[in-house]
Write a protein that holds these residues in place. Structure first.
Motif, PDB file in Angstrom:
ATOM      1  N   ILE A 296      46.014  35.588  44.535  1.00  0.00           N
ATOM      2  CA  ILE A 296      45.101  36.612  45.015  1.00  0.00           C
ATOM      3  C   ILE A 296      43.723  36.221  44.496  1.00  0.00           C
ATOM      4  O   ILE A 296      43.503  36.145  43.287  1.00  0.00           O
ATOM      5  CB  ILE A 296      45.528  38.010  44.533  1.00  0.00           C
ATOM      6  CG1 ILE A 296      46.927  38.305  45.070  1.00  0.00           C
ATOM      7  CG2 ILE A 296      44.521  39.064  44.985  1.00  0.00           C
ATOM      8  CD1 ILE A 296      47.650  39.419  44.361  1.00  0.00           C
ATOM      9  N   VAL A 297      42.826  35.927  45.411  1.00  0.00           N
ATOM     10  CA  VAL A 297      41.520  35.377  45.060  1.00  0.00           C
ATOM     11  C   VAL A 297      40.639  36.458  44.444  1.00  0.00           C
ATOM     12  O   VAL A 297      40.497  37.548  44.985  1.00  0.00           O
ATOM     13  CB  VAL A 297      40.838  34.763  46.297  1.00  0.00           C
ATOM     14  CG1 VAL A 297      39.458  34.229  45.943  1.00  0.00           C
ATOM     15  CG2 VAL A 297      41.715  33.663  46.883  1.00  0.00           C
ATOM     16  N   ALA A 298      40.075  36.126  43.311  1.00  0.00           N
ATOM     17  CA  ALA A 298      39.133  37.010  42.617  1.00  0.00           C
ATOM     18  C   ALA A 298      37.796  36.283  42.530  1.00  0.00           C
ATOM     19  O   ALA A 298      37.740  35.052  42.636  1.00  0.00           O
ATOM     20  CB  ALA A 298      39.661  37.340  41.221  1.00  0.00           C
ATOM     21  N   PRO A 299      36.703  37.024  42.310  1.00  0.00           N
ATOM     22  CA  PRO A 299      35.392  36.364  42.249  1.00  0.00           C
ATOM     23  C   PRO A 299      35.332  35.198  41.259  1.00  0.00           C
ATOM     24  O   PRO A 299      34.743  34.168  41.563  1.00  0.00           O
ATOM     25  CB  PRO A 299      34.455  37.502  41.826  1.00  0.00           C
ATOM     26  CG  PRO A 299      35.115  38.735  42.337  1.00  0.00           C
ATOM     27  CD  PRO A 299      36.599  38.483  42.203  1.00  0.00           C
ATOM     28  N   GLY A 300      35.978  35.312  40.121  1.00  0.00           N
ATOM     29  CA  GLY A 300      35.912  34.253  39.120  1.00  0.00           C
ATOM     30  C   GLY A 300      36.860  33.098  39.356  1.00  0.00           C
ATOM     31  O   GLY A 300      36.798  32.093  38.654  1.00  0.00           O
TER      32      GLY A 300
ATOM     33  N   ARG B  84      37.664  31.901  42.747  1.00  0.00           N
ATOM     34  CA  ARG B  84      37.609  31.491  44.162  1.00  0.00           C
ATOM     35  C   ARG B  84      37.871  30.000  44.360  1.00  0.00           C
ATOM     36  O   ARG B  84      38.728  29.615  45.149  1.00  0.00           O
ATOM     37  CB  ARG B  84      36.240  31.833  44.764  1.00  0.00           C
ATOM     38  CG  ARG B  84      36.099  33.259  45.144  1.00  0.00           C
ATOM     39  CD  ARG B  84      34.773  33.475  45.884  1.00  0.00           C
ATOM     40  NE  ARG B  84      34.636  34.884  46.185  1.00  0.00           N
ATOM     41  CZ  ARG B  84      33.725  35.669  45.658  1.00  0.00           C
ATOM     42  NH1 ARG B  84      32.833  35.194  44.823  1.00  0.00           N
ATOM     43  NH2 ARG B  84      33.686  36.942  45.988  1.00  0.00           N
ATOM     44  N   ARG B  85      37.115  29.183  43.691  1.00  0.00           N
ATOM     45  CA  ARG B  85      37.235  27.727  43.876  1.00  0.00           C
ATOM     46  C   ARG B  85      38.620  27.228  43.460  1.00  0.00           C
ATOM     47  O   ARG B  85      39.236  26.424  44.158  1.00  0.00           O
ATOM     48  CB  ARG B  85      36.151  27.003  43.089  1.00  0.00           C
ATOM     49  CG  ARG B  85      36.301  25.490  43.138  1.00  0.00           C
ATOM     50  CD  ARG B  85      35.125  24.820  42.548  1.00  0.00           C
ATOM     51  NE  ARG B  85      34.049  25.041  43.519  1.00  0.00           N
ATOM     52  CZ  ARG B  85      32.795  24.744  43.309  1.00  0.00           C
ATOM     53  NH1 ARG B  85      32.434  24.210  42.189  1.00  0.00           N
ATOM     54  NH2 ARG B  85      31.874  24.961  44.226  1.00  0.00           N
ATOM     55  N   ILE B  86      39.105  27.712  42.352  1.00  0.00           N
ATOM     56  CA  ILE B  86      40.421  27.280  41.865  1.00  0.00           C
ATOM     57  C   ILE B  86      41.519  27.688  42.826  1.00  0.00           C
ATOM     58  O   ILE B  86      42.391  26.897  43.184  1.00  0.00           O
ATOM     59  CB  ILE B  86      40.675  27.841  40.446  1.00  0.00           C
ATOM     60  CG1 ILE B  86      39.691  27.211  39.460  1.00  0.00           C
ATOM     61  CG2 ILE B  86      42.110  27.613  40.009  1.00  0.00           C
ATOM     62  CD1 ILE B  86      39.620  27.909  38.121  1.00  0.00           C
ATOM     63  N   ASP B  87      41.508  28.976  43.275  1.00  0.00           N
ATOM     64  CA  ASP B  87      42.556  29.486  44.158  1.00  0.00           C
ATOM     65  C   ASP B  87      42.494  28.882  45.559  1.00  0.00           C
ATOM     66  O   ASP B  87      43.520  28.730  46.216  1.00  0.00           O
ATOM     67  CB  ASP B  87      42.475  31.012  44.266  1.00  0.00           C
ATOM     68  CG  ASP B  87      42.799  31.714  42.957  1.00  0.00           C
ATOM     69  OD1 ASP B  87      43.449  31.093  42.090  1.00  0.00           O
ATOM     70  OD2 ASP B  87      42.400  32.874  42.795  1.00  0.00           O
ATOM     71  N   ARG B  88      41.298  28.554  46.023  1.00  0.00           N
ATOM     72  CA  ARG B  88      41.150  28.016  47.376  1.00  0.00           C
ATOM     73  C   ARG B  88      41.344  26.502  47.445  1.00  0.00           C
ATOM     74  O   ARG B  88      41.734  25.977  48.485  1.00  0.00           O
ATOM     75  CB  ARG B  88      39.772  28.367  47.932  1.00  0.00           C
ATOM     76  CG  ARG B  88      39.602  29.837  48.221  1.00  0.00           C
ATOM     77  CD  ARG B  88      38.199  30.137  48.695  1.00  0.00           C
ATOM     78  NE  ARG B  88      38.005  31.566  48.924  1.00  0.00           N
ATOM     79  CZ  ARG B  88      36.821  32.144  48.985  1.00  0.00           C
ATOM     80  NH1 ARG B  88      35.727  31.420  48.833  1.00  0.00           N
ATOM     81  NH2 ARG B  88      36.730  33.441  49.185  1.00  0.00           N
TER      82      ARG B  88
END
Length: 183
Positions: A104-108, A110-114
């Protein structure tokens, strides 16, 4: 907190005390992961609840359990599906027992999760990956494809995405109304 070395392994991670902070191991570096927001946790809980009531008997749902991706890398997906036979006393599941990893993408993150995590999960052979964006809630469902990247690594391909309904035949027959995981 500065780390003095970058050659930690999964064994080192498992040896941490029970009251250690929530961490991931990335290429031998121990990284403390940020605390999730209430909205993030609401989506995670609702998805776990939905999956728990729909998943076939050969699979089990877990939240925030570590997954060993290599000898020096582990991640902690927000939700995962693993084989039902994985012992309940495990805090680190081998990647070969994981069927689906969900972030679940969070602001902190984003790059890691995507970008980072999908590559790591695919390289470890996890067949399915879901990325859930917040505000508004939107689910992107991927499966590992036959396409090989420039470095010889397998990659995920998008099989479904939506903010209303996700319908999939794998890893089991899924008809997920996104409203049911939206707080």
């Amino acid at each position: 907190m500065r780390q003095q070395r970058a050659d930690y392994t999964l064994e080192d991670l498992l040896a941490l005390p029970d009251d250690a902070p929530r961490v991931e191991l990335v290429d031998g570096v121990i990284q403390v992961t940020p605390s999730p927001t209430l909205g993030h946790q609401d989506i995670s809980f609702l998805l776990r609840l939905w999956l728990h009531s729909h998943v076939p008997d050969h699979l089990r749902v877990a939240q925030a359990v570590g997954v060993g991706l290599s000898h020096n890398t582990s991640r902690r997906p927000d939700v995962l599906l693993c084989r039902a036979g994985v012992p309940s006393n495990r805090s680190l599941v081998p990647s070969e027992d994981v069927v689906l990893a969900v972030e679940i993408v969070a602001p902190g993150t984003r790059r890691i999760d995507r970008f980072a995590k999908p590559g790591e999960y695919a390289a470890a052979g996890i067949p399915f990956y879901w990325r859930i964006e917040q505000d508004p809630v939107h689910v992107y469902a991927y499966r590992i494809g036959d396409h090989v990247g420039p470095g010889g690594e397998r990659q995920y391909e998008l099989v479904a995405d939506g903010a209303d309904l996700i319908e999939l035949a794998e890893p089991f027959d899924i008809k997920l109304p996104v409203a049911e995981i939206t707080p």
